[in-house]
Motif scaffolding. Structure first.
Motif, mmCIF file in Angstrom:
data_model
loop_
_atom_site.group_PDB
_atom_site.id
_atom_site.type_symbol
_atom_site.label_atom_id
_atom_site.label_comp_id
_atom_site.label_asym_id
_atom_site.label_seq_id
_atom_site.Cartn_x
_atom_site.Cartn_y
_atom_site.Cartn_z
ATOM 1 N N LEU A 47 0.836 -1.204 0.000
ATOM 2 C CA LEU A 47 0.000 0.000 0.000
ATOM 3 C C LEU A 47 0.872 1.257 0.000
ATOM 4 N N ALA A 48 1.953 1.243 0.779
ATOM 5 C CA ALA A 48 2.853 2.396 0.811
ATOM 6 C C ALA A 48 3.498 2.629 -0.555
ATOM 7 N N THR A 49 3.855 1.545 -1.246
ATOM 8 C CA THR A 49 4.428 1.690 -2.585
ATOM 9 C C THR A 49 3.414 2.280 -3.542
ATOM 10 N N SER A 50 2.168 1.837 -3.438
ATOM 11 C CA SER A 50 1.110 2.366 -4.288
ATOM 12 C C SER A 50 0.938 3.864 -4.072
ATOM 13 N N VAL A 51 0.929 4.276 -2.824
ATOM 14 C CA VAL A 51 0.794 5.705 -2.507
ATOM 15 C C VAL A 51 1.990 6.488 -3.034
ATOM 16 N N ALA A 52 3.204 5.920 -2.899
ATOM 17 C CA ALA A 52 4.401 6.609 -3.375
ATOM 18 C C ALA A 52 4.352 6.814 -4.889
ATOM 19 N N VAL A 53 3.932 5.783 -5.625
ATOM 20 C CA VAL A 53 3.832 5.918 -7.085
ATOM 21 C C VAL A 53 2.796 6.976 -7.449
ATOM 22 N N ALA A 54 1.643 6.944 -6.770
ATOM 23 C CA ALA A 54 0.605 7.929 -7.056
ATOM 24 C C ALA A 54 1.086 9.350 -6.747
ATOM 25 N N SER A 55 1.944 9.486 -5.731
ATOM 26 C CA SER A 55 2.423 10.820 -5.364
ATOM 27 C C SER A 55 3.310 11.424 -6.448
ATOM 28 N N PHE A 56 3.914 10.592 -7.294
ATOM 29 C CA PHE A 56 4.716 11.126 -8.398
ATOM 30 C C PHE A 56 3.877 11.986 -9.339
ATOM 31 N N LEU A 57 2.579 11.737 -9.367
ATOM 32 C CA LEU A 57 1.704 12.513 -10.239
ATOM 33 C C LEU A 57 1.511 13.939 -9.747
ATOM 34 N N LEU A 58 1.871 14.193 -8.492
ATOM 35 C CA LEU A 58 1.619 15.506 -7.898
ATOM 36 C C LEU A 58 2.876 16.368 -7.801
ATOM 37 N N ILE A 59 4.056 15.782 -8.000
ATOM 38 C CA ILE A 59 5.283 16.535 -7.776
ATOM 39 C C ILE A 59 5.590 17.441 -8.971
ATOM 40 N N ARG A 60 6.235 18.574 -8.693
ATOM 41 C CA ARG A 60 6.606 19.510 -9.749
ATOM 42 C C ARG A 60 7.979 20.135 -9.513
ATOM 43 N N PHE B 95 12.246 19.329 -7.482
ATOM 44 C CA PHE B 95 13.209 18.297 -7.119
ATOM 45 C C PHE B 95 13.001 17.750 -5.713
ATOM 46 N N VAL B 96 12.794 18.604 -4.718
ATOM 47 C CA VAL B 96 12.704 18.120 -3.339
ATOM 48 C C VAL B 96 11.523 17.166 -3.144
ATOM 49 N N PRO B 97 10.305 17.516 -3.607
ATOM 50 C CA PRO B 97 9.218 16.531 -3.506
ATOM 51 C C PRO B 97 9.530 15.238 -4.271
ATOM 52 N N PHE B 98 10.201 15.357 -5.418
ATOM 53 C CA PHE B 98 10.601 14.164 -6.171
ATOM 54 C C PHE B 98 11.527 13.289 -5.336
ATOM 55 N N LEU B 99 12.497 13.900 -4.685
ATOM 56 C CA LEU B 99 13.444 13.152 -3.867
ATOM 57 C C LEU B 99 12.734 12.449 -2.713
ATOM 58 N N LEU B 100 11.799 13.151 -2.066
ATOM 59 C CA LEU B 100 11.060 12.550 -0.946
ATOM 60 C C LEU B 100 10.193 11.386 -1.418
ATOM 61 N N ALA B 101 9.473 11.603 -2.531
ATOM 62 C CA ALA B 101 8.612 10.534 -3.054
ATOM 63 C C ALA B 101 9.438 9.335 -3.501
ATOM 64 N N ALA B 102 10.583 9.599 -4.147
ATOM 65 C CA ALA B 102 11.442 8.506 -4.596
ATOM 66 C C ALA B 102 12.013 7.737 -3.412
ATOM 67 N N ALA B 103 12.351 8.434 -2.324
ATOM 68 C CA ALA B 103 12.881 7.761 -1.135
ATOM 69 C C ALA B 103 11.826 6.867 -0.503
ATOM 70 N N VAL B 104 10.577 7.362 -0.434
ATOM 71 C CA VAL B 104 9.490 6.529 0.094
ATOM 72 C C VAL B 104 9.265 5.317 -0.808
ATOM 73 N N TYR B 105 9.292 5.550 -2.116
ATOM 74 C CA TYR B 105 9.101 4.461 -3.079
ATOM 75 C C TYR B 105 10.185 3.392 -2.929
ATOM 76 N N ALA B 106 11.456 3.798 -2.893
ATOM 77 C CA ALA B 106 12.552 2.847 -2.789
ATOM 78 C C ALA B 106 12.537 2.119 -1.450
ATOM 79 N N THR B 107 12.217 2.848 -0.376
ATOM 80 C CA THR B 107 12.157 2.236 0.951
ATOM 81 C C THR B 107 11.048 1.191 1.019
ATOM 82 N N ALA B 108 9.866 1.560 0.524
ATOM 83 C CA ALA B 108 8.744 0.620 0.544
ATOM 84 C C ALA B 108 9.028 -0.596 -0.337
#
Length: 421
Positions: free
Chosen positions: A90-103, A105-118
């Motif tokens: 579920l956390a991975t799903s949320v992380a992937v969906a969050s990529f649709l909202l980033i615009r 670098f910093v939000p991208f880095l945070l979302a990518a870190a959550v994605y890789a961690t999950a």
């Protein structure tokens, strides 16, 4: 209930478990295949990040994910692998969906870190879940089927991603990311239907929680496995550059070699894993995989000899065939080694540690391998082949070291500290 009925019921449960595991693998691999082929262009064209930002962000994210795999695997051991796997999917799903909202670098880095961690934690939890639901003798065969299913899903997803790339619209990219997020959601729902496995409660005075970090033989095996995984960037990164820059083969050969690899794993991974029934067989096939990778690298090196287009293509195909056979042998052997040498109550944290080889190979591997092969040319291929051979042959002694360490360290009773190996 008679023995016959119990056996039939157990067989039915086992078959259902296999089907659910395969369906969950297929569910998220289709989305991942589409994600892999489109994500770089999405982050560049839609989000507006530079290539340097994308590369640095993903490297940092996967570095964080590889470190997080061990504590998340430990959490799966303590809280139960099914529950942990569902939450991490579920956390991975949320992380992937969050990529649709980033615009930026910093939000991208945070979302990518959550994605890789999950993702790292999910891999460890799923391995622990499989180990708890599947008999030891059937684990490698099940993992082989999961690998074949993974490749099939990635191939389908890559085709869907290709359609999005040909369209090039923001909507097409959004559809790919939504598909990947949905795939992990489906994976979570499927895993939730599997039998619940109890966690292992902490025992007072049992010693360090992350005992895998003190297990020297297992750490050496993890390092050797990571070296053998340096093959991962070859097909996707190095060979396309090598073919275009150093050989007379047409550029489309790189795509054909990728299809050859994917199709071979889909068709033959299960067969390649059948002979791996214990640690002796596992060490033999890993050693053979190192030897075969050396041969593959030598054949690839020959393609720079100016043989003409079609002879060069023939050598490239031969090298790719040797590589995929080595890949299937290494996969089957490493699964057996990683699971068989992990304590039954700590499979999550041990698999989290063993699995760090994948993100390490994917983040550091491209830099190392491109330096060797594109920078050094033929000599680089031979050096890389020597690394594969050395890692494959060293696996046998390292496994025997781990077995001796475990025979000396008797299983602790309640209240005794866990001994480090």
């Amino acid at each position: 209930m008679t023995k016959t009925r119990r056996a039939a019921r157990t067989a039915h449960t086992s078959a259902r478990t296999h089907r659910v595991l395969l369906a969950a693998q297929l569910g998220n691999s289709v989305g991942d295949g589409a994600f892999y082929v489109t994500s770089a262009l999405y982050f560049s064209r839609v989000v507006g990040l530079s290539a340097a930002q994308i590369g640095a962000g993903l490297a940092v994210a996967w570095g964080i994910g590889s470190i997080a795999g061990v504590p998340l695997g430990h959490l799966a051991d303590r809280r139960g692998p099914r529950r942990s796997a569902v939450l991490l999917a579920l956390a991975t799903s949320v992380a992937v969906a969050s990529f649709l909202l980033i615009r930026s670098f910093v939000p991208f880095l945070l979302a990518a870190a959550v994605y890789a961690t999950a993702q790292s934690g999910l891999a460890a939890a799923r391995q622990a879940l499989l180990a708890g639901l599947v008999e030891p003798g059937a684990r490698v065969g099940t993992l082989a089927r999961l690998q074949a299913t993974l490749n099939a899903g990635l191939a389908v997803g890559a085709a869907l991603g290709g359609l999005a790339l040909s369209s090039g619209t923001r909507t097409a990219y959004f559809a790919v990311f939504a598909l990947d997020a949905l795939g992990f959601l489906v994976c979570a729902l499927l895993l939730r239907g599997l039998p619940a496995l109890p966690g292992t409660p902490a025992v007072p005075g049992e010693g360090p929680r992350l005992v895998v970090l003190r297990d020297r033989p297992y750490a050496v095996l993890t390092l050797l496995n990571a070296l053998l995984l340096l093959r991962l960037p070859l097909l996707s990164l190095v060979l396309p550059l090598w073919i275009v820059g150093r050989t007379a083969a047409p550029g489309w050969t790189a795509s054909a070699l990728f299809v050859l690899n994917t199709g071979a794993v889909m068709l033959f991974q299960v067969r390649a894993a059948r002979s791996v029934t214990g640690l002796p067989e596992a060490t033999r096939v890993v050693g053979r995989s190192g030897l075969l990778m050396l041969a593959s690298c030598a054949v690839f090196a020959l393609t720079a000899a100016g043989l003409g287009p079609w002879p060069t293509v023939a050598f490239l195909v031969l090298g790719a065939v040797l590589q995929v056979v080595a890949e299937m042998w290494h996969s089957a052997g490493s699964w057996q080694i990683g699971l068989a040498l992990a304590p039954a109550d700590r499979i999550g944290q041990y698999q989290g540690f063993y699995g760090t080889g994948v993100p390490v190979a994917r983040t550091l591997g491209p830099l190392l391998v491109t330096t060797l092969l594109i920078g050094w040319g033929v000599a680089g291929w031979l050096v890389l082949g020597g690394i594969f051979l050395a890692a494959g042959l060293a696996t046998g002694p390292a496994v025997r070291w781990a077995e001796r360490a475990r025979s000396r360290a008797a299983a602790p009773v309640a209240g005794e500290p866990v001994k480090a190996y």
